[in-house]
Enzyme design. Structure first.
Site, short mmCIF file in Angstrom:
data_model
loop_
_atom_site.label_atom_id
_atom_site.label_comp_id
_atom_site.label_asym_id
_atom_site.label_seq_id
_atom_site.Cartn_x
_atom_site.Cartn_y
_atom_site.Cartn_z
N ASP A 98 -10.52 2.80 4.76
CA ASP A 98 -11.01 1.43 4.49
C ASP A 98 -12.44 1.53 4.49
O ASP A 98 -13.07 0.09 3.91
CB ASP A 98 -10.60 0.76 5.59
CG ASP A 98 -9.38 -0.03 5.45
OD1 ASP A 98 -8.55 -0.09 4.35
OD2 ASP A 98 -8.46 -0.41 6.12
N GLN A 143 -4.46 -1.80 9.82
CA GLN A 143 -4.25 -2.65 9.05
C GLN A 143 -4.93 -4.25 9.85
O GLN A 143 -4.58 -4.26 11.27
CB GLN A 143 -2.90 -3.31 9.11
CG GLN A 143 -2.75 -4.64 7.48
CD GLN A 143 -3.56 -4.39 6.34
OE1 GLN A 143 -3.85 -3.64 6.11
NE2 GLN A 143 -4.06 -6.00 6.21
N LYS A 182 0.65 -1.09 -0.68
CA LYS A 182 0.07 0.08 0.15
C LYS A 182 1.17 1.03 -0.02
O LYS A 182 0.94 2.41 -0.69
CB LYS A 182 -1.17 0.15 1.24
CG LYS A 182 -1.84 -0.68 1.33
CD LYS A 182 -2.84 -0.96 2.23
CE LYS A 182 -3.89 -2.36 2.60
NZ LYS A 182 -4.53 -2.93 3.41
#
Ligand code: GUN
Length: 289
Positions: free
Chosen positions: A119, A96, A52
């Site tokens: 997200d 994460q 990412k």
């Protein structure tokens, strides 16, 4: 059978993002900035986060990684999120997953400023998605929708079977595909571990999305001729075909299914790169807030 090439499509999206970034630079604006929090030593999570950040670098975004040991307390992690919520330099925050068992995922996600929740996991953003007024769509479902869009795959009126009801992929995608939207209007069936007759249900599908995390779960006898098959799985299995002794396979038995369907995503090179491109799109959008 035609491949839905996620690598090529994500490269096209990244090229469009680079153009926008250059324009922002020329206009004297600050670059989009993604902050990623990584807790512990999960090897897959480390690779995901590294990728990412690499993507951010590639398109000219700023990025910062905050790495914490497995032993970090929930309170300390909440403080870290709060710090990033308040930092005006930071546009997007991602934590994460998975997190260590002693930390409540819900508490951490709820603590992220919804306007920085790239997200799309915060309940406010999930609610916006359900109501059809989305702000940030979760990256994997968003990436899948972008792939359908790029290949002009008709979804309206189609029967879609989603296998797997995770909060990250199956549940949000089933909602997005059933909404009254251009790449929606499907009749969606969401299958999960308690579903009976999964094979028969899959056989009714014009579009199958496999997001169950079981290698080669979808076999040829589950797929209708001409179906569109989207494979979200990334399973590492033992293999004597490679030097390393392992290989990556999806949730779909590609070799069996590819001759039967009209379109299929490969693994790797299908949904994975699209997920990464979608996160960049969300970060770019967050920077314009
Ligand atoms: N773990 C697996 N997929 C994801 C994702 O899309 N976002 C985050 N934050 N964690 C994940």
């Amino acid at each position: 059978m035609k491949l839905l090439d996620g690598k090529k499509t994500s490269d096209e999206i990244k090229a469009e993002i680079v153009k926008e970034v250059l324009k922002m630079k020329n206009d004297g604006k600050k670059m989009p900035h993604l902050a990623a929090i990584l807790v512990g030593e999960n090897p897959a999570s480390k690779i995901y986060v590294d990728n990412k950040l690499k993507d951010c670098h590639e398109v000219g975004f700023d990025s910062t990684i905050y790495k914490y040991p497995e032993t970090i307390s929930e309170k300390e992690l909440l403080q870290s999120v709060e710090f990033l919520n308040k930092d005006d330099e930071v546009d997007g925050i991602l934590v994460q997953l998975p997190l260590p068992k002693n930390i409540s995922v819900d508490k951490i996600i709820n603590s992220i400023n919804p306007e920085k929740d790239v997200d799309g996991f915060h309940p406010i953003n999930v609610g916006r998605m359900v109501l059809g007024i989305p702000k940030f769509l979760p990256a994997t479902p968003y990436g899948i929708i972008k792939l359908l869009e790029k290949y002009k795959i008709e979804t309206s009126g189609k029967n879609c079977v989603v296998i797997g009801r995770s909060n990250i992929v199956g549940t949000p995608l089933s909602i997005m595909l059933s909404r009254n939207a251009i790449f929606g209007n499907c009749t969606v069936t969401l299958c999960h571990s308690k579903t009976k007759n999964i094979k028969e249900i899959c056989k009714t599908a014009d579009i199958i999305v496999a997001a169950i995390g079981k290698p080669n779960f979808v076999t040829a006898d589950m797929v209708k001729d001409g179906a569109v098959v989207i494979d979200v799985g990334t399973n590492r299995i033992e293999s004597d075909e490679t030097k390393s002794g392992t290989k990556l396979v999806g949730d779909v038995n590609f070799d069996e299914v590819f001759g039967k369907c009209s379109f299929i995503t490969p693994v790797p090179g299908g949904v994975g790169p699209m997920t990464r491109a979608a996160l960049l799109l969300n970060t770019l959008a967050a920077s314009k807030r």
